[in-house]
Design an enzyme around this catalytic site. Structure first.
Site, short mmCIF file in Angstrom:
data_model
loop_
_atom_site.label_atom_id
_atom_site.label_comp_id
_atom_site.label_asym_id
_atom_site.label_seq_id
_atom_site.Cartn_x
_atom_site.Cartn_y
_atom_site.Cartn_z
N TYR A 33 0.82 -1.21 0.00
CA TYR A 33 0.00 0.00 0.00
C TYR A 33 0.86 1.25 0.00
O TYR A 33 2.07 1.18 0.20
CB TYR A 33 -0.97 0.00 1.19
CG TYR A 33 -0.36 0.31 2.55
CD1 TYR A 33 0.49 -0.59 3.18
CD2 TYR A 33 -0.62 1.51 3.18
CE1 TYR A 33 1.04 -0.29 4.43
CE2 TYR A 33 -0.07 1.82 4.43
CZ TYR A 33 0.76 0.91 5.04
OH TYR A 33 1.30 1.20 6.26
N ARG A 52 8.26 4.14 -4.52
CA ARG A 52 8.34 3.12 -3.46
C ARG A 52 7.36 1.99 -3.74
O ARG A 52 7.65 0.82 -3.48
CB ARG A 52 8.09 3.74 -2.09
CG ARG A 52 8.31 2.72 -0.96
CD ARG A 52 8.25 3.34 0.41
NE ARG A 52 6.97 3.95 0.65
CZ ARG A 52 6.70 4.75 1.69
NH1 ARG A 52 7.64 5.03 2.57
NH2 ARG A 52 5.51 5.27 1.85
N ARG A 101 -8.05 -20.76 -1.82
CA ARG A 101 -6.95 -20.44 -0.90
C ARG A 101 -5.79 -21.40 -1.11
O ARG A 101 -6.00 -22.63 -1.10
CB ARG A 101 -7.44 -20.52 0.55
CG ARG A 101 -6.36 -20.18 1.58
CD ARG A 101 -6.92 -20.19 3.00
NE ARG A 101 -5.91 -19.80 3.97
CZ ARG A 101 -5.07 -20.67 4.58
NH1 ARG A 101 -5.15 -21.96 4.30
NH2 ARG A 101 -4.18 -20.23 5.45
N LYS A 151 6.47 -2.10 1.91
CA LYS A 151 5.30 -1.51 2.58
C LYS A 151 4.09 -2.44 2.40
O LYS A 151 3.22 -2.20 1.56
CB LYS A 151 5.03 -0.11 2.02
CG LYS A 151 4.11 0.71 2.90
CD LYS A 151 4.15 2.17 2.48
CE LYS A 151 3.08 2.99 3.12
NZ LYS A 151 3.16 3.08 4.57
N GLU A 183 11.92 2.21 14.43
CA GLU A 183 11.05 3.31 13.95
C GLU A 183 9.77 3.29 14.76
O GLU A 183 9.59 2.46 15.66
CB GLU A 183 10.75 3.13 12.45
CG GLU A 183 10.07 1.82 12.13
CD GLU A 183 9.94 1.53 10.64
OE1 GLU A 183 9.86 2.46 9.84
OE2 GLU A 183 9.89 0.33 10.29
#
Ligand code: PMP
Length: 287
Positions: A33, A52, A101, A151, A183
């Protein structure tokens, strides 16, 4: 709220937007995301977020399903259709819906990625007295996986961190690994000593913040020294100032860490100056 959102090439009222229960984003957190801020109806640091995104997709062997130009066009269209003046555009791309799945990645020729974007209106995002006053943080062990440079939508542990912070009366948590701060739950962490801004160096241990890159550039331009290295909670507690950066918090001072005041216990002048510069320069460069 009656938003218009984007799902796989279509603009839809949010009530009509759906994704399959077999989507790998839902079943496996197999998705990435980006969050891009909007000020004055324009996008902040869009090129950085797009770059990114491309890197996150490549690291996970996912094809780029949407061109840079199209991505920008959809962002702008959503901002316009939803009348966003200040807020953000959220974008998520998952490995799609293989129809069942399975741990094994589906053949990309047979399963198209799922692309979703929506806006959030946040009036007062930039001129935010609470952000200027600063936040308290607590420290927590960093129990996330080791590819924090990608991310991904695996945000359970950061969510748990925010809940622990809230329970402790703090605004956020800083993660600590091998004795050093990595972070924040959703932001990069900094301390200030004299004229020097100190923040952890880039590696797989942290997300390569787009706001971080801009703020370090502006800090250097404002004649502040920049040192990229890890620091401990004790060093941060004894620093002159501390702050965080992210796309939606810009630069926000940190005034207390684990109950210990940082500096005077009030928002520091360097952090506030960097916030001002970042917002001013971002507004000028917004597209
Ligand atoms: N680290 C983490 C873990 C984050 O989730 C974020 C926000 N997405 C950041 C740092 C800051 O990145 P950016 O400045 O690009 O928003």
């Amino acid at each position: 709220m009656g938003r218009i959102v984007y799902v796989n090439g279509e603009y839809l009222p949010e009530e009509e937007a759906t994704v399959s229960i077999f989507d790998r984003g839902f079943l496996m957190a197999d998705g990435v995301y980006e969050v891009t801020s909007v000020l004055d109806g324009k996008l902040i640091d869009f090129d950085g977020h797009a770059a990114r995104l491309a890197r996150s997709l490549a690291e996970l062997d996912m094809a780029q399903p949407i061109s840079h130009e199209e991505l920008l066009a959809v962002h702008r269209e959503l901002v316009a259709r939803n009348g966003i003046d200040e807020g953000l555009v959220y974008l998520q791309i998952t490995r799609g819906n293989p129809g069942d799945r399975d741990f094994v990645f589906p053949d990309p020729d047979e399963t198209a990625p799922t692309v979703v974007m929506f806006t959030q209106s946040k009036p007062g995002l930039a001129d935010n007295p609470a952000a200027r006053a600063g936040i308290k943080v607590i420290s927590l062990p960093d129990l996330r996986w080791h590819r924090r440079d990608i991310k991904t939508v695996q945000l359970l542990y950061p969510s748990m961190g925010k809940m622990a912070a809230k329970a402790a009366g703090a605004g956020d948590a800083w993660f600590v690994e091998d004795g050093k701060v990595t972070e924040g739950t959703s932001n990069n962490a900094y301390i200030v000593k004299g004229n020097r801004i100190i923040t952890r160096e880039l590696s797989n241990d942290i997300l390569h913040g787009i706001t971080r890159a801009a703020v370090l550039r502006f800090a250097a331009e404002a004649q502040m020294e920049v040192e990229e290295r890890a620091f401990t909670i004790e060093e941060a507690q004894g620093a002159d100032e501390a702050f965080i950066t992210s796309a939606t918090t810009f630069v926000t001072p940190v005034i207390e860490i684990d109950g210990v005041k940082v500096g005077t216990g009030e928002a520091g002048p360097k952090a506030l100056r960097l916030r001002e510069i970042y917002i001013e320069e971002s507004r000028k460069a917004a597209i």
